[in-house]
Design an enzyme around this catalytic site. Structure first.
Site, PDB file in Angstrom:
ATOM      1  N   HIS A 141       1.256  -1.408  -0.021  1.00  0.00           N
ATOM      2  CA  HIS A 141      -0.134   0.043   0.051  1.00  0.00           C
ATOM      3  C   HIS A 141       0.754   1.004  -0.162  1.00  0.00           C
ATOM      4  CE1 HIS A 141       0.805  -0.069   3.929  1.00  0.00           C
ATOM      5  NE2 HIS A 141       0.787   1.137   4.617  1.00  0.00           N
ATOM      6  N   ASP A 176       0.359   4.722   1.859  1.00  0.00           N
ATOM      7  CA  ASP A 176      -0.455   5.432   3.771  1.00  0.00           C
ATOM      8  C   ASP A 176      -1.417   6.075   3.174  1.00  0.00           C
ATOM      9  OD1 ASP A 176       0.848   4.122   4.674  1.00  0.00           O
ATOM     10  OD2 ASP A 176       2.856   5.827   5.115  1.00  0.00           O
ATOM     11  N   HIS A 216       4.585   0.009  -0.175  1.00  0.00           N
ATOM     12  CA  HIS A 216       5.475  -0.523   1.178  1.00  0.00           C
ATOM     13  C   HIS A 216       4.210  -2.108   2.153  1.00  0.00           C
ATOM     14  CE1 HIS A 216       3.496   2.656   3.492  1.00  0.00           C
ATOM     15  NE2 HIS A 216       3.873   1.879   4.133  1.00  0.00           N
ATOM     16  N   ARG A 241       5.589   5.995  14.277  1.00  0.00           N
ATOM     17  CA  ARG A 241       5.443   6.174  13.306  1.00  0.00           C
ATOM     18  C   ARG A 241       5.029   7.674  13.149  1.00  0.00           C
ATOM     19  NH1 ARG A 241       1.774   3.972   7.889  1.00  0.00           N
ATOM     20  NH2 ARG A 241       0.446   5.693   8.929  1.00  0.00           N
TER      21      ARG A 241
HETATM   22  C1  SIN Z   1       3.072   0.786   7.608  1.00  0.00           C
HETATM   23  O1  SIN Z   1       3.745   2.324   8.013  1.00  0.00           O
HETATM   24  O2  SIN Z   1       2.363   0.471   7.021  1.00  0.00           O
HETATM   25  C2  SIN Z   1       3.679  -0.207   8.456  1.00  0.00           C
HETATM   26  C3  SIN Z   1       5.404  -0.389   8.368  1.00  0.00           C
HETATM   27  C4  SIN Z   1       5.990  -1.625   9.326  1.00  0.00           C
HETATM   28  O3  SIN Z   1       5.391  -1.492  10.085  1.00  0.00           O
HETATM   29  O4  SIN Z   1       7.370  -1.863   8.409  1.00  0.00           O
END
Ligand code: SIN
Length: 279
Positions: free
Chosen positions: A104, A106, A243, A258
């Site tokens: 995806h 974000d 990612h 994050r």
């Molecule tokens: C995400 O930001 O979608 C998760 C990425 C991760 O946990 O590596």
């Protein structure tokens, strides 16, 4: 490109670089921040190692790229913290699912999706596991045949946040081929997590083309696999990179935080004969 204030070591041919000889816990010079912005555009995802950052450091570095934004989801697996800009990404023996475990970008369901995200992982599973995949949507676009590029030109698709984040989450139409607002490069802007329908096609037509595109975007040659260590950071350009978090480490702990950087505009289609006609 050569950088004066740090070393950028490419991670893979399609995207990614490890940034060496930098300390994100200390204020960065104007020259370093300028170079980080250039490296971000050049590599699409930057990795840092051994950076034991605080929430303040995290915000300070991410804010080089723009103001911090907030998640648009109503129901999320990642958790809020005391700081509205910082979300906790934590999995342990009680976790049945983790956030972002399919390809995806974000919150592409938002009218203006985030410009980027910066994920700091302080605790990793013992031995191995919990890697994150990243893929370049410039490379995916460039890997299409000219006939397919021509076919997709001017089409839009629905990005629906409701199935993932619940009622009240945005549902937005975006161009399938978009132009990066800073580099001007063309890229594919569809992803398996959020893109549900190509506007103007019948359901079977839309499904067939989307399935082809999802498989195409996930090709190994457009992607890299990042192996985390304690106190690693990934900072990605959400406008051109996909990612996917790999959840292969249950019942072990993987934990971090994050922040996301606010987008500046809706994804825009490149100017072509067809998009001009539609405008
Ligand atoms: C995400 O930001 O979608 C998760 C990425 C991760 O946990 O590596």
């Amino acid at each position: 490109m050569e950088y004066k204030t740090f070393t950028a070591k490419p991670y893979g041919p399609a995207l990614g670089a490890e940034i060496l000889d930098i300390d994100l816990t200390r204020p960065l010079s104007d020259e370093t921040t300028d170079e980080l912005k250039k490296a971000f555009l050049e590599f699409q995802v930057l990795f840092f190692r051994d950076q034991e950052i605080s929430f303040d450091d995290h915000a300070r570095v991410a804010e080089i790229f723009g103001p911090l934004g907030q998640h648009v989801g109503k129901k999320t697996i990642s958790q809020p913290t005391d700081n509205p800009a910082v979300r906790r990404f934590h999995a342990d023996e009680t976790s049945k699912k983790v956030s972002g475990d399919v390809w995806h970008s974000d919150q592409s369901c938002a009218e203006v999706p985030p410009l980027g995200s910066m994920l700091y992982i302080h605790t990793v599973p013992p031995m191995s596991g919990g890697d994150t995949l990243f893929a370049s949507m410039y490379a995916a676009y460039e890997g299409l045949s000219d006939r397919m590029k021509h076919y997709l030109d001017g089409l839009t698709a629905l990005h629906d946040g409701v199935p993932i984040f619940g009622e009240g989450t945005p549902q937005t139409e975006h161009p399938i081929v978009a132009e990066h607002p800073e580099t001007g490069r063309k890229l594919l802007f569809v992803n398996v997590a959020f893109t549900t329908k190509i506007i103007g096609l019948s359901e079977p037509e839309s499904r067939a083309i989307l399935n082809f595109l999802f498989e195409h975007c996930a090709k190994a040659e457009y992607s890299i696999r990042f192996r985390w260590q304690p106190h690693s950071i990934a900072l990605w350009d959400n406008r051109c990179a996909h990612h996917c978090a790999i959840f292969d480490y249950w019942p072990h702990v993987r934990s971090g935080y994050r922040v996301q950087i606010e987008g500046t505009n809706r994804p825009r289609a490149p100017k072509t004969a067809l998009t001009e006609q539609a405008a």
